[in-house]
Scaffold this motif. Structure first.
Motif, short mmCIF file in Angstrom:
data_model
loop_
_atom_site.label_atom_id
_atom_site.label_comp_id
_atom_site.label_asym_id
_atom_site.label_seq_id
_atom_site.Cartn_x
_atom_site.Cartn_y
_atom_site.Cartn_z
N ALA A 119 0.81 -1.22 0.00
CA ALA A 119 0.00 0.00 0.00
C ALA A 119 0.84 1.27 0.00
CB ALA A 119 -0.93 0.00 1.21
N THR A 120 2.00 1.24 0.64
CA THR A 120 2.83 2.44 0.76
C THR A 120 4.29 2.09 0.50
OG1 THR A 120 3.16 2.09 3.14
CG2 THR A 120 1.27 3.47 2.47
N VAL A 121 5.09 3.12 0.29
CA VAL A 121 6.53 2.92 0.11
C VAL A 121 7.14 2.57 1.45
CG1 VAL A 121 8.70 3.98 -0.56
CG2 VAL A 121 6.62 4.52 -1.84
N GLN A 122 7.65 1.36 1.55
CA GLN A 122 8.19 0.85 2.81
C GLN A 122 9.37 -0.06 2.44
OE1 GLN A 122 9.55 -0.20 5.80
NE2 GLN A 122 7.59 0.47 6.65
N ALA A 123 10.56 0.29 2.93
CA ALA A 123 11.77 -0.46 2.58
C ALA A 123 11.63 -1.94 2.88
CB ALA A 123 12.97 0.11 3.32
N ASN A 124 10.89 -2.30 3.92
CA ASN A 124 10.73 -3.70 4.30
C ASN A 124 9.71 -4.44 3.46
OD1 ASN A 124 12.62 -4.07 6.49
ND2 ASN A 124 11.36 -2.64 7.65
N GLU A 125 9.02 -3.73 2.59
CA GLU A 125 8.03 -4.35 1.70
C GLU A 125 8.52 -4.14 0.26
OE1 GLU A 125 5.62 -6.17 2.77
OE2 GLU A 125 5.66 -5.62 4.88
#
Length: 382
Positions: A119-125
């Motif tokens: 859903a969002t910019v997330q380094a862990n995803e």
């Protein structure tokens, strides 16, 4: 001695929401920016011109390689790097790229591509892979295939093993697989139409069935996805090629999503003989063993994931396969083995890597409800 020049080439259509971010990231190092516009009706062309890009108009003909090659033909730089409008070069790495150019002695190089998901910019995803993006001009490199286009590396460099192309310490972020982007642009429907047409036209692209399976999987149409991923394996084998690791990753992810464990075990061990360094496949094996009730074997597999690490960019690797995902599943196994202290430590270790990791947070909360004394136990696994 004059430094080598760099042309950055891309294609675009109605990308006004994202293309400025891309151009801003590359303008300091590009001697030339070429954007092939395939029919924008928004401010894409105007934005490109504001950044000093050369905009070439090209009628869209349902053929990505045709559009990209039109741009390559106009490039004048010693080196060409290709990008997409929904990408961005890491700010700290762009000068690294420029400084490296004079010392490069090969004809083609990969960069570290980071694909954000969810859903969002997330380094862990995110998924990580080495992707061939930089090549010398005037060597004969061009794109092939109408969709999911690739460079003709084998034609230009017949002895080059594409998996062994050197990777530069340069990161590029790709935002095109975030949920809101894929839904807004109906990418899957568009891609499926083009892929089915390419198959009907008998396009000599061994990846077509894989990409169809990937699109159907993204849409959660798993029956179609499984059918096409198996056809993909047959297609590669019939052409005398070993099916790439990506294909097997997709097959076993579909089997796990659909709960078809009997179709996944023990066949996954045969695939791991082909790709013993692919941590994602080892993670899948561990999950399969866990679901079969083979928790001790699963723990050994998750420990192997942790030992492997998830920095093998020659495979498309899910960030966390060797850290928080592996530790979370270790916690699940320990709970089944009635070892709550070890489960607590495993969940805490997962959260050390990714504090917002929801599965581990939820599992830890539930564990502490039934074992409140675990609050006072030793520190988590390092």
């Amino acid at each position: 001695m004059q430094s080598p020049t760099l042309s950055i080439c891309m294609i675009a259509r109605n990308e006004e929401d994202v293309i400025a971010r891309c151009l801003q990231s590359i303008r300091p190092i590009a001697d030339e920016i070429i954007v092939v516009d395939t029919g924008s009706t928004d401010r894409t062309i105007e934005i490109c011109q504001e950044f000093g890009a050369t905009v070439l108009r090209h009628e869209w003909q349902d053929h990505f390689s045709m559009a990209r090659n039109y741009g390559l033909e106009q490039a004048t730089g010693d080196w060409i790097m290709w990008m997409d409008a929904d990408e961005e070069m890491d700010v700290d790495d762009r000068q690294t790229m420029k400084k490296l150019l004079p010392s490069l002695d090969k004809d083609i190089y990969s960069i570290h591509l980071i694909n954000f998901i969810g859903a969002t910019v997330q380094a862990n995803e995110s998924f990580h892979i080495a992707h061939a993006r930089l090549f010398r001009n005037h060597k004969g490199f061009k794109f092939q295939f109408s969709i999911h286009e690739t460079l003709n590396v084998h034609e230009v460099l017949p002895d080059q093993d594409e998996s062994q192309i050197a990777t530069l310490p340069v990161k590029v972020y790709h935002y095109g697989y975030l949920n809101d982007v894929t839904y807004a642009k109906n990418k899957s429907e568009r891609n499926i139409t083009l892929l089915l047409k390419a198959i009907e036209d008998k396009e000599p692209n061994p990846w077509l069935e894989y990409h169809l399976a990937s699109e159907y999987s993204r849409m959660k149409k798993y029956d179609f996805a499984f059918k096409y991923v198996n056809w993909s394996i047959v297609r590669f084998l019939s052409e005398g090629l070993t099916p790439p690791s990506l294909v097997y990753k997709l097959k076993y992810s579909i089997l796990l999503e659909t709960g078809s464990i009997e179709g996944a075990w023990p066949a996954i061990d045969k695939v791991l003989v082909l790709y013993p360094d692919y941590v994602d496949l080892h993670l899948y094996k561990g999950v399969i063993l866990h679901q079969l009730g083979k928790h001790e074997q699963a723990l050994e597999t998750f420990d192997h994931c942790i030992a492997l690490g998830d920095k093998q960019l020659n495979h498309l690797t899910l960030h966390g396969s060797a850290t928080f995902h592996a530790y979370y599943y270790k916690g699940q196994c320990y709970e089944q083995l009635n070892q709550p202290q070890d489960a607590w430590s495993a969940y805490r270790s997962a959260l050390n890597f990714y504090p917002e990791y929801e599965p581990a947070n939820l599992a830890l909360q539930q564990l502490l409800v039934s074992h409140p004394d675990l609050h006072e136990q030793p520190s988590p696994i390092s």
